[in-house]
Design a protein around this motif. Sequence first.
Motif, short mmCIF file in Angstrom:
data_model
loop_
_atom_site.label_atom_id
_atom_site.label_comp_id
_atom_site.label_asym_id
_atom_site.label_seq_id
_atom_site.Cartn_x
_atom_site.Cartn_y
_atom_site.Cartn_z
N ASP A 181 0.80 -1.21 0.00
CA ASP A 181 0.00 0.00 0.00
C ASP A 181 0.84 1.27 0.00
OD1 ASP A 181 0.83 0.03 2.63
OD2 ASP A 181 -1.18 -0.11 3.48
N ASP A 182 2.17 1.12 0.05
CA ASP A 182 3.06 2.27 -0.06
C ASP A 182 3.35 2.59 -1.53
OD1 ASP A 182 4.41 -0.25 -0.11
OD2 ASP A 182 6.33 0.79 0.07
N PHE A 183 2.91 1.73 -2.46
CA PHE A 183 3.12 1.94 -3.88
C PHE A 183 2.05 2.86 -4.46
CE2 PHE A 183 5.64 -1.90 -5.73
CZ PHE A 183 6.68 -1.63 -4.88
N VAL A 184 2.38 3.48 -5.57
CA VAL A 184 1.41 4.21 -6.38
C VAL A 184 1.41 3.57 -7.77
CG1 VAL A 184 1.67 6.38 -5.13
CG2 VAL A 184 3.06 5.95 -7.17
N PHE A 185 0.35 3.79 -8.50
CA PHE A 185 0.24 3.33 -9.87
C PHE A 185 0.04 4.55 -10.74
CE2 PHE A 185 -0.88 -0.22 -7.30
CZ PHE A 185 -0.34 -1.30 -7.97
N LEU A 186 0.73 4.57 -11.86
CA LEU A 186 0.59 5.69 -12.79
C LEU A 186 0.25 5.14 -14.16
CD1 LEU A 186 0.77 8.68 -13.39
CD2 LEU A 186 3.23 8.43 -13.66
N LYS A 187 -0.95 5.45 -14.62
CA LYS A 187 -1.44 5.03 -15.93
C LYS A 187 -1.07 6.12 -16.92
CE LYS A 187 -5.13 5.06 -18.99
NZ LYS A 187 -4.72 5.93 -20.09
N ASP A 214 -0.74 2.39 -24.17
CA ASP A 214 -1.12 2.58 -22.77
C ASP A 214 -0.15 1.81 -21.90
OD1 ASP A 214 -3.59 4.04 -23.24
OD2 ASP A 214 -4.37 2.15 -23.99
N SER A 215 0.26 2.42 -20.80
CA SER A 215 1.13 1.70 -19.86
C SER A 215 0.73 2.03 -18.44
CB SER A 215 2.61 2.05 -20.10
OG SER A 215 2.85 3.40 -19.78
N VAL A 216 1.16 1.17 -17.55
CA VAL A 216 0.95 1.38 -16.12
C VAL A 216 2.26 1.09 -15.42
CG1 VAL A 216 -0.32 0.67 -14.06
CG2 VAL A 216 -1.46 0.69 -16.28
N MET A 217 2.71 2.02 -14.60
CA MET A 217 3.91 1.77 -13.79
C MET A 217 3.52 1.81 -12.34
SD MET A 217 6.16 5.28 -14.28
CE MET A 217 6.19 5.24 -16.04
N CYS A 218 4.27 1.06 -11.52
CA CYS A 218 3.99 1.05 -10.10
C CYS A 218 5.31 1.00 -9.34
CB CYS A 218 3.10 -0.13 -9.71
SG CYS A 218 3.87 -1.73 -9.95
N GLY A 219 5.25 1.50 -8.13
CA GLY A 219 6.43 1.51 -7.27
C GLY A 219 6.29 2.61 -6.23
N PRO A 220 7.37 2.88 -5.51
CA PRO A 220 7.34 3.97 -4.53
C PRO A 220 7.06 5.31 -5.23
CG PRO A 220 9.24 2.55 -4.17
CD PRO A 220 8.63 2.14 -5.48
N ALA A 223 12.09 -1.75 -11.00
CA ALA A 223 12.32 -3.08 -10.41
C ALA A 223 13.33 -3.02 -9.26
CB ALA A 223 12.81 -4.06 -11.47
N ALA A 224 14.22 -2.04 -9.29
CA ALA A 224 15.22 -1.89 -8.22
C ALA A 224 14.57 -1.74 -6.85
CB ALA A 224 16.13 -0.70 -8.51
N CYS A 264 7.42 -1.96 -11.31
CA CYS A 264 7.51 -2.41 -12.70
C CYS A 264 6.71 -1.46 -13.59
CB CYS A 264 6.97 -3.82 -12.86
SG CYS A 264 5.21 -3.99 -12.52
N ILE A 265 6.85 -1.65 -14.90
CA ILE A 265 6.00 -0.99 -15.89
C ILE A 265 5.56 -2.06 -16.87
CG2 ILE A 265 7.94 -0.32 -17.37
CD1 ILE A 265 6.30 2.19 -18.16
N ARG A 266 4.30 -2.00 -17.28
CA ARG A 266 3.76 -2.90 -18.28
C ARG A 266 2.95 -2.06 -19.26
NH1 ARG A 266 7.20 -5.19 -16.31
NH2 ARG A 266 7.24 -7.25 -15.34
N ALA A 267 3.04 -2.40 -20.53
CA ALA A 267 2.36 -1.62 -21.57
C ALA A 267 1.55 -2.53 -22.48
CB ALA A 267 3.39 -0.84 -22.39
N SER A 268 0.48 -1.99 -22.98
CA SER A 268 -0.30 -2.62 -24.03
C SER A 268 -0.49 -1.54 -25.09
CB SER A 268 -1.64 -3.11 -23.50
OG SER A 268 -2.41 -3.66 -24.56
#
Length: 195
Positions: free
Chosen positions: A28-34, A131-137, A119-120, A124-128
């Motif tokens: 829950d400390d992560f954010v997601f960015l679309k 459109d992509s979504v990245m997550c992490g601190p 990833a460090a 991660c980031i994933r794309a289709s």
Amino acid sequence: FGPTQLAFHKNGPHILTTGMQMLLDERDDFVFLKTDLVNAHNCFERRAPLDWLRGFEGGRFAFLLPFFRSMYASHPRLYDRMGVLCTSKTGGAQGCRTTVLCFCLAIKSALERADAALAAEGGCIRASHDDSVMCGPPELVLRTFLTLATELRAVGLQIGIPKCALLAIDDGARAAAGTAVPALRAEEVVSRNAA
């Protein structure tokens, strides 16, 4: 190992959102960015996929070059904002399979660098497609987002900020996003683990 670019069956994108919800429940400390790219298939620099192929060790994908002829032999015909038919020296024709492949190659290196940075710290980031979504601190995601935007501009692409959204549980993360990237929409997400 995991691919940075994904393709889904027409009923399959929920797999990505379900996986992200599960990750958010754990972190829950992560954010997601679309993110969303503006006119992606029409705007990428045509040299970018060739640069990627040229740089790939051993020329393993040289067999693909004849297929690119369909995209590089002529300029795609597109409609401009006023509805006038014109030709373009960037990107490729919408719906052309070669255009999709070339677009994916054009952004591949930038996505892989963003994925390695995230990833460090477990993100991660994933794309289709575009459109992509990245997550992490939060700080890392925003820093990676700004770096990715710069790298994508180098291949003729632009992130459409109005279509982007930062999803976070933490109020501070949402506030930091607005400071780092003005006009970035920040939305609250509720963890299923919340009491």
